[in-house]
Design a protein around this motif. Structure first.
Motif, PDB file in Angstrom:
ATOM      1  N   LEU A 114       0.808  -1.222   0.000  1.00  8.60           N
ATOM      2  CA  LEU A 114       0.000   0.000   0.000  1.00  8.60           C
ATOM      3  C   LEU A 114       0.834   1.262   0.000  1.00  8.60           C
ATOM      4  CD1 LEU A 114      -2.920  -0.886   2.442  1.00  8.60           C
ATOM      5  CD2 LEU A 114      -2.883  -0.935  -0.048  1.00  8.60           C
ATOM      6  N   PRO A 117       2.046   2.544  -3.751  1.00  3.45           N
ATOM      7  CA  PRO A 117       1.095   3.360  -4.525  1.00  3.45           C
ATOM      8  C   PRO A 117       0.739   4.683  -3.843  1.00  3.45           C
ATOM      9  CG  PRO A 117       0.094   1.279  -3.830  1.00  3.45           C
ATOM     10  CD  PRO A 117       1.548   1.184  -3.548  1.00  3.45           C
ATOM     11  N   ILE A 118       0.599   4.663  -2.528  1.00  3.16           N
ATOM     12  CA  ILE A 118       0.229   5.907  -1.847  1.00  3.16           C
ATOM     13  C   ILE A 118       1.351   6.937  -1.990  1.00  3.16           C
ATOM     14  CG2 ILE A 118      -0.250   6.978   0.404  1.00  3.16           C
ATOM     15  CD1 ILE A 118      -1.714   4.411   1.175  1.00  3.16           C
ATOM     16  N   ALA A 121       1.551   8.090  -5.560  1.00  2.00           N
ATOM     17  CA  ALA A 121       0.473   9.022  -5.889  1.00  2.00           C
ATOM     18  C   ALA A 121       0.805  10.407  -5.369  1.00  2.00           C
ATOM     19  CB  ALA A 121      -0.833   8.521  -5.279  1.00  2.00           C
ATOM     20  N   ALA A 122       1.381  10.464  -4.173  1.00  4.35           N
ATOM     21  CA  ALA A 122       1.737  11.761  -3.613  1.00  4.35           C
ATOM     22  C   ALA A 122       2.880  12.389  -4.405  1.00  4.35           C
ATOM     23  CB  ALA A 122       2.137  11.591  -2.151  1.00  4.35           C
ATOM     24  N   VAL A 182      -8.222  -8.944  11.275  1.00  2.00           N
ATOM     25  CA  VAL A 182      -8.329  -7.642  10.620  1.00  2.00           C
ATOM     26  C   VAL A 182      -7.839  -6.491  11.505  1.00  2.00           C
ATOM     27  CG1 VAL A 182      -9.866  -6.035   9.468  1.00  2.00           C
ATOM     28  CG2 VAL A 182     -10.213  -8.489   9.203  1.00  2.00           C
TER      29      VAL A 182
ATOM     30  N   MET B   1      -2.907   9.771  -5.981  1.00  3.48           N
ATOM     31  CA  MET B   1      -3.729   9.428  -4.814  1.00  3.48           C
ATOM     32  C   MET B   1      -4.852   8.478  -5.188  1.00  3.48           C
ATOM     33  SD  MET B   1      -3.350  10.293  -1.723  1.00  3.48           S
ATOM     34  CE  MET B   1      -4.178   9.700  -0.277  1.00  3.48           C
ATOM     35  N   LYS B   2      -5.373   8.640  -6.409  1.00  2.00           N
ATOM     36  CA  LYS B   2      -6.532   7.847  -6.818  1.00  2.00           C
ATOM     37  C   LYS B   2      -6.250   6.338  -6.764  1.00  2.00           C
ATOM     38  CE  LYS B   2      -8.943  10.912  -9.830  1.00  2.00           C
ATOM     39  NZ  LYS B   2      -8.685  11.436 -11.168  1.00  2.00           N
ATOM     40  N   ILE B   3      -5.077   5.979  -7.347  1.00  4.87           N
ATOM     41  CA  ILE B   3      -4.760   4.543  -7.404  1.00  4.87           C
ATOM     42  C   ILE B   3      -4.730   3.981  -5.983  1.00  4.87           C
ATOM     43  CG2 ILE B   3      -3.175   2.844  -8.355  1.00  4.87           C
ATOM     44  CD1 ILE B   3      -1.740   5.394  -9.595  1.00  4.87           C
ATOM     45  N   GLY B   4      -4.009   4.697  -5.125  1.00  8.02           N
ATOM     46  CA  GLY B   4      -3.844   4.260  -3.747  1.00  8.02           C
ATOM     47  C   GLY B   4      -5.189   4.039  -3.089  1.00  8.02           C
ATOM     48  N   VAL B   7      -7.043   0.880  -4.394  1.00  7.01           N
ATOM     49  CA  VAL B   7      -6.470  -0.373  -3.901  1.00  7.01           C
ATOM     50  C   VAL B   7      -6.844  -0.567  -2.438  1.00  7.01           C
ATOM     51  CG1 VAL B   7      -4.335  -1.587  -3.396  1.00  7.01           C
ATOM     52  CG2 VAL B   7      -4.568  -0.306  -5.518  1.00  7.01           C
ATOM     53  N   PHE B   8      -6.682   0.491  -1.680  1.00  7.48           N
ATOM     54  CA  PHE B   8      -6.941   0.402  -0.246  1.00  7.48           C
ATOM     55  C   PHE B   8      -8.396   0.012   0.024  1.00  7.48           C
ATOM     56  CE2 PHE B   8      -8.119   2.125   3.857  1.00  7.48           C
ATOM     57  CZ  PHE B   8      -7.152   1.530   4.637  1.00  7.48           C
ATOM     58  N   ILE B  11      -9.110  -3.629  -0.748  1.00  8.07           N
ATOM     59  CA  ILE B  11      -8.617  -4.559   0.273  1.00  8.07           C
ATOM     60  C   ILE B  11      -9.476  -4.473   1.534  1.00  8.07           C
ATOM     61  CG2 ILE B  11      -6.676  -5.077   1.787  1.00  8.07           C
ATOM     62  CD1 ILE B  11      -4.843  -4.407  -0.490  1.00  8.07           C
ATOM     63  N   CYS B  15     -11.615  -7.461   3.246  1.00 10.81           N
ATOM     64  CA  CYS B  15     -11.405  -7.892   4.633  1.00 10.81           C
ATOM     65  C   CYS B  15     -12.726  -7.868   5.396  1.00 10.81           C
ATOM     66  CB  CYS B  15     -10.427  -6.956   5.351  1.00 10.81           C
ATOM     67  SG  CYS B  15      -8.763  -7.135   4.720  1.00 10.81           S
TER      68      CYS B  15
END
Lengths: 314, 536
Positions: A114, A117-118, A121-122, A182, B1-4, B7-8, B11, B15
């Motif tokens: 994670l 990508p985060i 993206a930033a 979780v 930011m969009k992709i992140g 994905v988040f 997930i 969960c």
């Protein structure tokens, strides 16, 4: 390359010996003794019983002798027995290792999967509103202590919403049911996630000069493609190092998370053993977590070399 | 930011959906299912061997699974259990037990005198490390079984508390004897007893599950299943109680108050019981200590306004002690009243003892030595401990004594006490019988808990009188005499006897708290039941 790995392994083994020796000395020099823990609130030990137990746990020998004997046992594959319940340390660790491994493996995977990508993206639009708010959010997340974060998550998802179980492994021995993982995994990973995503962002920005971006944009490449082409390979190197160092941090987090969520893993065992001065168990866990850490660093080292030709040649 | 984000979210949703699905599987069984009670245990038992390395948690578990020859009732009087009778002979120094007829182990084998002999022999092996009962059996010279139902225990020296040790849970010889290693053998994995509940399973750190023993000699328990849930974290246990995952627990007083303020308050009975657990101050009475003079010790107590502390800080959750004999216990001397709040008398006593403030700095001196000492206290999870220390500090400052707080981790605290490296030490004691030899006898300075160095021939004599007087009335009279002497000498100040805040589902019937807890007497879960239409 092979020689490099061999050197690393040798220094790793030496480091392990030093670390366990240090832990051994610290436990034995700390006030309080495992014999004290056995008589808590109960009838005091008689002189004979005390002597017998002292002999049994080798507390009558000088410190270095105790350590050498312990080390010899370990080389013979014997981690000794727990002072608390006389069960073999290896069994106690083996019972609890799967829980901690599962938690940490998922957390490590989530952090890496994670935060890239985060962070990317930033880094795509540095200074944009999304980047700035993202920055605030990650800093906040990083600042929330795990025990408090855990409590908030429990209240929200278990007590109010009733979506997720509050505690425990769901009535099974060993690896908990997925639903029971979780919240602990979220608690274990959010700090690392925040930290690593900032790290990724900074590294990407650093590794791709603004001119490169500009010229690539002029050639018609998308921002994502630029990151992928130019950024990741360079940024991957420090990332790998960081991932190696995440292992001890995660283990430390496990100690808190496991006791809050009532998951009988290695972290909880460690805490329990520390209270009771159960030094064979403490040493056993130190050995395991130390090995894991060193293995992580070794892995990072090798990956480092594979990713960066300069290191490989050196 | 969009992709992140995407994905988040993906997930997280995945969960959650897994979580919701598996949650449904383990939900409540409903009104038609077996009746289950879930009680709280703060820690895993040291072992499931029932007699090895015993601690309070082991005892709670063991008492469900198997019976002892005798057991405490709620007033701490010893009552026959597996033994239908016992006879203590002072002149022969023997105790003769007669076993109940037709008692069977959970596997159907009969319980015999040989099982008792085996258990006691095992208990006394040093490897078993039994700290609860084995020490009281050190004077046992022989143990014989003239027939299948009779056990004769012979002592080299017998005292009035000799029966205490027979609260040992009895193990089945035909199973437990097979294991060379009691802690790691088959028995400790699947303990079998003759108690009201049968072992089902144990998941470390999670739960110990038991089911009703249909063939229990005292009658089958009302409930079908007893689940002992292990929560080391009180907050989590509290949340579990709120969610209906737990039916009964003892909690801290702040959580206890929270229950009342919660929307679910009407679901619970909120009660409390006095524990025989005393928060005590042990004064170092050795020569050259500040507190070698009984007047100084009494002055310190007189300076404390305990009533107002209970009312304003402890929220009524404590009782004032006169001595370490619990107030309102069957042993308490009615004429021994706790010292009240009297700072003027405290000042007078200090002056009389030679402690006077000559230089006007607010602290008294004697022979050039300031009345400045430290309080040794263990760092605990309870905020109350800190409040108590601060309150003592203030109260003593008001009579010209300067106290600093030495807050240490528990193990260090113990080591310092053992090394006699303290002025006054605060700690809790758990009182289970009226024999206080280890606390006060001069012989216990070496091998016992008399860290304070109490060395009073009169106290020694009375302690022995309590220990060796067998006539109940005479013994009580000796106990009262001992309390008077203790009150006068004040070697240890019994500041407070704390109350245990207990919360349980109000449909649960038959809960009988005692000073030992709600599950540590001959009563307990075996007498519990759910009110009609409340089975779960």
């Amino acid at each position: 390359m092979l020689r490099r790995v061999a050197t690393r392994l040798a220094t790793g083994a030496l480091t392990l010996v030093l670390v366990t020796a240090l832990v051994f000395a610290l436990i034995q020099l700390a006030p309080g003794s495992p014999l004290g823990a056995t008589e808590d609130g109960l009838k005091p030990l008689t002189a004979d019983e005390r002597a017998a137990l002292t002999r049994l746990w080798r507390l009558d020998l000088p410190l270095h002798r105790q350590y050498v004997l312990w080390l010899g046992d370990v080389l013979d594959g014997d981690l000794g027995r727990s002072i608390l319940d006389r069960r073999p340390v290896a069994t106690k660790i083996a019972e609890r290792l799967p829980i901690t491994l599962t938690l940490n493996a998922i957390a490590l995977f989530l952090i890496v999967a994670l935060s890239i990508p985060i962070g990317a993206a930033a880094a795509l639009n540095p200074g944009s509103r999304a980047d700035r708010w993202g920055g605030v959010a990650t800093y906040l997340l990083y600042a929330v202590p795990v025990f408090w974060g855990a409590l908030l998550l429990q209240r929200l998802f278990s007590v109010w919403l009733g979506w997720l179980p509050l505690y425990g492994s769901g009535g099974v021995e060993g690896i908990p049911r997925p639903s029971h993982l979780v919240l602990p995994v979220v608690c274990l990973s959010y700090g690392g996630l925040a930290y690593v995503s900032r790290f990724v962002r900074a590294n990407l920005l650093e590794s791709i000069p603004a001119e490169t971006v500009l010229s690539a944009r002029a050639r018609g490449m998308s921002r994502l493609a630029i990151l992928y082409r130019h950024g990741f390979r360079l940024a991957a190197v420090p990332m790998l190092t960081l991932a190696g160092f995440l292992i001890p941090a995660l283990f430390a987090g496990s100690v808190i998370v496991e006791s809050v969520f009532q998951l009988p893993g290695l972290g909880w065992l460690f805490l329990e053993a520390a209270y009771e001065r159960d030094f064979p168990v403490l040493l056993g866990i130190t050995l395991i977590s130390g090995t894991a850490t060193l293995a992580g660093i070794l892995f990072a080292d090798v990956a480092y070399a594979l990713a960066d030709p300069r290191v490989r040649r050196a | 930011m969009k992709i992140g984000c995407r994905v988040f979210l993906a997930i997280a949703l995945a969960c959650l959906s897994i979580a919701c699905r598996s949650n449904q599987g383990s939900s409540d069984t409903g009104a038609s299912g077996p009746s289950v009670v879930r009680m709280h245990l703060p820690k895993d038992p040291a072992s499931m061997s029932l007699i090895g390395k015993t601690d309070l948690n082991t005892e709670i578990v063991a008492m469900r699974l198997t019976d002892a020859l005798v057991q405490h009732d709620e007033k701490l009087v010893i009552r026959p259990l597996l033994a239908e009778s016992f006879d203590l002979s002072v002149e022969n120094k023997t105790i003769t037990f007669r076993l109940r007829d037709n008692v069977r182990w959970h596997d159907g084998e009969p319980v015999t005198a040989d099982d008792v002999l085996f258990t006691i022999a095992k208990l006394r092996e040093p490897e078993t490390e039994n700290r609860s009962w084995a020490p009281d059996l050190s004077a046992l010279t022989s143990l014989e079984a003239p027939d299948d139902r009779t056990i004769v225990a012979t002592y080299s020296e017998i005292n009035a508390d000799a029966l205490e040790a027979w609260r040992t849970p009895i193990l089945p010889e035909h199973i437990a004897a097979k294991d060379a290693d009691l802690f790691n053998g088959e028995f400790a994995r699947h303990p079998i007893g003759c108690g009201p509940f049968k072992f089902v399973h144990y998941i470390r750190g999670q739960e110990i599950v038991m089911e009703a023993n249909d063939d229990y000699w005292g009658g089958r328990p009302e409930i079908d299943r007893l689940e002992i849930k292990i929560f080391s974290d009180q907050q989590t246990a509290y949340q579990a109680l709120m969610m209906g995952d737990l039916d009964i627990m003892v909690m801290s007083s702040n959580l206890w108050k929270q229950v009342d303020e919660s929307p679910q308050a009407e679901r619970f009975v909120r009660t409390s019981y006095m524990r025989y657990s005393v928060w005590a101050l042990g004064w170092n009475q050795r020569e050259s200590s500040f507190f070698s003079d009984a007047r100084v010790r009494r002055a310190m107590v007189l300076a404390l306004d305990r009533e107002s502390f209970i009312e304003n800080v402890a929220e009524g959750m404590a009782h004032i002690g006169a001595t370490t004999f619990p107030p309102s216990s069957i042993w308490a001397a009615p004429d021994v009243e706790p010292y009240g709040y009297d700072p003027d008398e405290a000042r007078r006593l200090l002056t009389e003892a030679g402690w006077v403030d000559t230089d006007g700095d607010g602290v008294r001196e004697r022979d050039g030595r300031r009345l400045a000492f430290s309080l040794l206290v263990a760092r605990g999870s309870q905020q109350l401990t800190e409040w108590m220390s601060a309150w003592q500090q203030q109260s003593w400052a008001a009579i010209g004594a300067e106290m600093t707080i030495d807050q240490l981790e528990w193990q260090t605290h113990r080591e310092r006490r053992k090394a006699l490296d303290f002025d006054v030490a605060a700690q809790a004691f758990h009182i289970t019988d009226p024999n206080m030899t280890t606390l006060y006898h001069s012989d216990s300075m070496q091998d016992g808990y008399n860290f304070w160095g109490t060395n009073d021939p009169e106290i020694d004599r009375l302690l022995e009188a309590v220990r060796y007087t067998f006539d109940p009335d005479e013994r009580l009279a000796e106990m009262h005499r001992l309390q008077r002497r203790l009150h006068e000498q004040e070697p240890v100040t019994a500041l407070f006897f704390f109350v245990a805040p207990l919360v349980y589902d109000k449909r649960l019937e038959g809960v009988r708290p005692s000073p030992l807890g709600y599950a540590n007497t001959i009563h307990g879960p075996r007498e519990w039941s759910w009110a009609q239409e409340a089975s779960r």
